[in-house]
Design a protein around this motif. Structure first.
Motif, short mmCIF file in Angstrom:
data_model
loop_
_atom_site.label_atom_id
_atom_site.label_comp_id
_atom_site.label_asym_id
_atom_site.label_seq_id
_atom_site.Cartn_x
_atom_site.Cartn_y
_atom_site.Cartn_z
N ILE A 166 1.22 5.04 0.84
CA ILE A 166 0.61 6.09 1.66
C ILE A 166 1.24 7.42 1.27
O ILE A 166 2.46 7.56 1.35
N MET A 177 6.51 9.89 -11.44
CA MET A 177 5.77 10.38 -10.29
C MET A 177 6.50 11.63 -9.80
O MET A 177 7.72 11.69 -9.84
N SER A 217 7.99 5.39 9.44
CA SER A 217 8.38 5.57 8.05
C SER A 217 8.00 6.95 7.50
O SER A 217 8.74 7.55 6.74
N LEU A 218 6.83 7.46 7.92
CA LEU A 218 6.37 8.76 7.43
C LEU A 218 6.93 9.91 8.26
O LEU A 218 6.99 11.05 7.80
N GLN A 260 5.48 16.62 0.86
CA GLN A 260 4.78 15.35 0.77
C GLN A 260 5.52 14.24 1.49
O GLN A 260 6.72 14.06 1.31
N LEU A 261 4.80 13.51 2.34
CA LEU A 261 5.38 12.37 3.03
C LEU A 261 4.87 11.11 2.35
O LEU A 261 3.67 11.00 2.09
N VAL A 262 5.75 10.19 2.04
CA VAL A 262 5.31 8.97 1.38
C VAL A 262 5.91 7.74 2.02
O VAL A 262 7.01 7.76 2.54
N SER A 263 5.16 6.66 1.94
CA SER A 263 5.65 5.38 2.43
C SER A 263 4.95 4.29 1.64
O SER A 263 3.74 4.30 1.51
N TRP A 264 5.72 3.36 1.10
CA TRP A 264 5.15 2.23 0.37
C TRP A 264 5.56 0.97 1.10
O TRP A 264 6.69 0.86 1.58
N ILE A 268 1.03 11.59 1.95
CA ILE A 268 0.48 12.61 2.83
C ILE A 268 1.03 13.96 2.40
O ILE A 268 2.24 14.10 2.16
N MET A 283 0.85 -1.19 0.00
CA MET A 283 0.00 0.00 0.00
C MET A 283 0.88 1.24 0.00
O MET A 283 1.85 1.34 0.75
#
Lengths: 126, 158
Positions: free
Chosen positions: A3, B3, A45-46, B9-13, A5, A1
Motif C-alpha cells: 500500500i 525503489m 501501520s500507515l 509517502q506512506l507505505v505498508s507491505w 499513499i 499487498m
C-alpha cells in the motif's frame, strides 16, 4: 499487498488505499480467496485513520472486488479475476488523466465509445 | 530495480506466510490430544503441546512499514516479533532458501541467525546492526526487501 499513499496528492487517501489493492489484484499478488490485512492493522501501520482504510475497502466492495464479512475480514472475490481489477485500474487512470486535461465527461465518454466501436483502430478524436 | 520514497509517502507491505492448512491441522491435533487425555491421561500432553505449537507458528503475517519489519502469528496476533527499522542495515531476498540452512521448521535460533521458517523457498533476509541475520520465509520477498531498503535510505536522508 503493498500500500503506497502520497500525502501530497489531491487523490483522497481512501481512494489511494483502494488503488493499491486493485494494483495488487491486477499484478496477481492478491488472488481470489486471499484476505486483505485488517483495516486496523493497515491504519496503524500507515499512520492514518482506520475509517479512511475502511472507506477504501467499502469502495472495493461496491466494485465487487472484495467481500466484507463481519469477523472474517475482507476477502478477495472470485469475480475479482485479474482482468476486472486491471480494467477498473485503467478506468481510474483514464478519469485522472482526463480531468487533468480539463476534458468534459461527454468528451471522455465519446472517446471511449469510439474506441469500443472500432476495436484495433486508432481512437478518433474531436 | 530499486525503489524511491518521497518524504510525503506512506507505505505498508503486508502478506500472510506459511502453509494455510498448518494452523487448522495444529488445532485438530491439539483437540484430539484434549479428547484423548480423558482416556490416556498425561500421554496426550505431547499431542496438545505439539498441536498448539503448530497452530501458533503454522501461519503468520509479515509486514513492513516505517517502523520496521514485524511478523505475527495469525492465530494470536500478539505473539509477534518486531525488528525496528534502525536495527536493520540491509535487506535482500533469496528464492532458494532451504529449511536446512535455517536449522529446521518454526522459530529457529542459531548462532548469528534467527529465522521464522514456515516452508522452503522464497525468503526475506535482513542483516541487523548487531551483525546477525533475521530470516522470514514469505512469498514476494523481493518487494519486501526493496521496500525495507528504500525505507532505510529515506530514514538516513532525513
Amino acid at each position: 499487498m503493498l500500500i503506497t499513499i502520497d500525502t501530497t496528492s489531491a487523490v483522497p487517501l481512501s481512494e489511494q488505499v483502494a488503488s493499491s489493492a486493485r494494483r495488487a489484484m491486477a499484478e496477481g499478488s492478491l488472488r481470489p480467496g486471499d484476505r486483505l490485512p485488517s483495516a486496523r492493522d493497515v491504519a496503524r501501520s500507515l499512520g492514518v485513520n482506520m475509517h479512511t482504510v475502511l472507506r477504501g475497502y467499502q469502495t472495493l466492495r461496491s466494485e465487487g472486488l472484495i467481500d466484507l464479512r463481519p469477523g472474517r475480514g475482507a476477502v478477495v472475490t472470485e469475480a475479482a479475476a485479474q482482468s476486472k481489477a486491471v480494467l477498473i485500474l485503467k478506468v481510474r487512470e483514464l478519469a485522472d488523466v482526463a480531468s487533468a486535461l480539463g476534458m468534459t465527461e461527454d468528451e471522455v465518454v465519446q472517446l471511449v465509445r469510439g474506441a469500443l466501436r472500432s476495436p484495433g483502430q486508432p481512437v478518433p478524436h474531436a | 530495480m530499486s525503489m524511491n520514497l518521497g518524504p510525503g509517502q506512506l507505505v505498508s507491505w503486508n502478506r500472510s506466510c506459511g502453509l494455510f492448512w498448518l494452523m487448522p491441522a495444529g488445532l485438530i491435533v491439539a483437540a484430539t490430544g484434549v479428547a484423548l487425555s480423558f482416556s490416556v491421561g498425561s500421554y496426550a500432553v505431547p499431542l496438545i503441546v505439539g498441536g498448539a505449537g503448530l497452530a501458533l507458528v503454522g501461519s503468520a503475517r509479515v509486514s513492513v512499514d516505517d517502523s520496521g519489519v514485524s511478523v505475527a502469528s495469525t492465530l494470536l496476533p500478539f505473539v509477534r516479533r518486531r525488528i525496528p527499522l534502525d536495527k536493520i542495515t540491509r535487506a535482500w531476498s533469496k528464492e532458494d532458501t532451504t529449511l536446512t540452512e535455517l536449522a529446521g521448521f518454526g522459530y529457529r535460533i542459531q548462532p548469528g541467525r534467527t529465522a521464522v521458517a514456515l516452508r522452503p523457498g522464497n525468503a526475506l533476509w535482513l542483516r541487523l546492526r548487531t551483525g546477525n541475520e533475521f530470516v522470514i520465509t514469505t512469498d514476494n520477498a523481493e518487494d519486501a526487501a526493496k521496500l525495507v531498503n528504500a525505507l532505510i535510505t529515506r530514514k538516513q536522508q532525513t
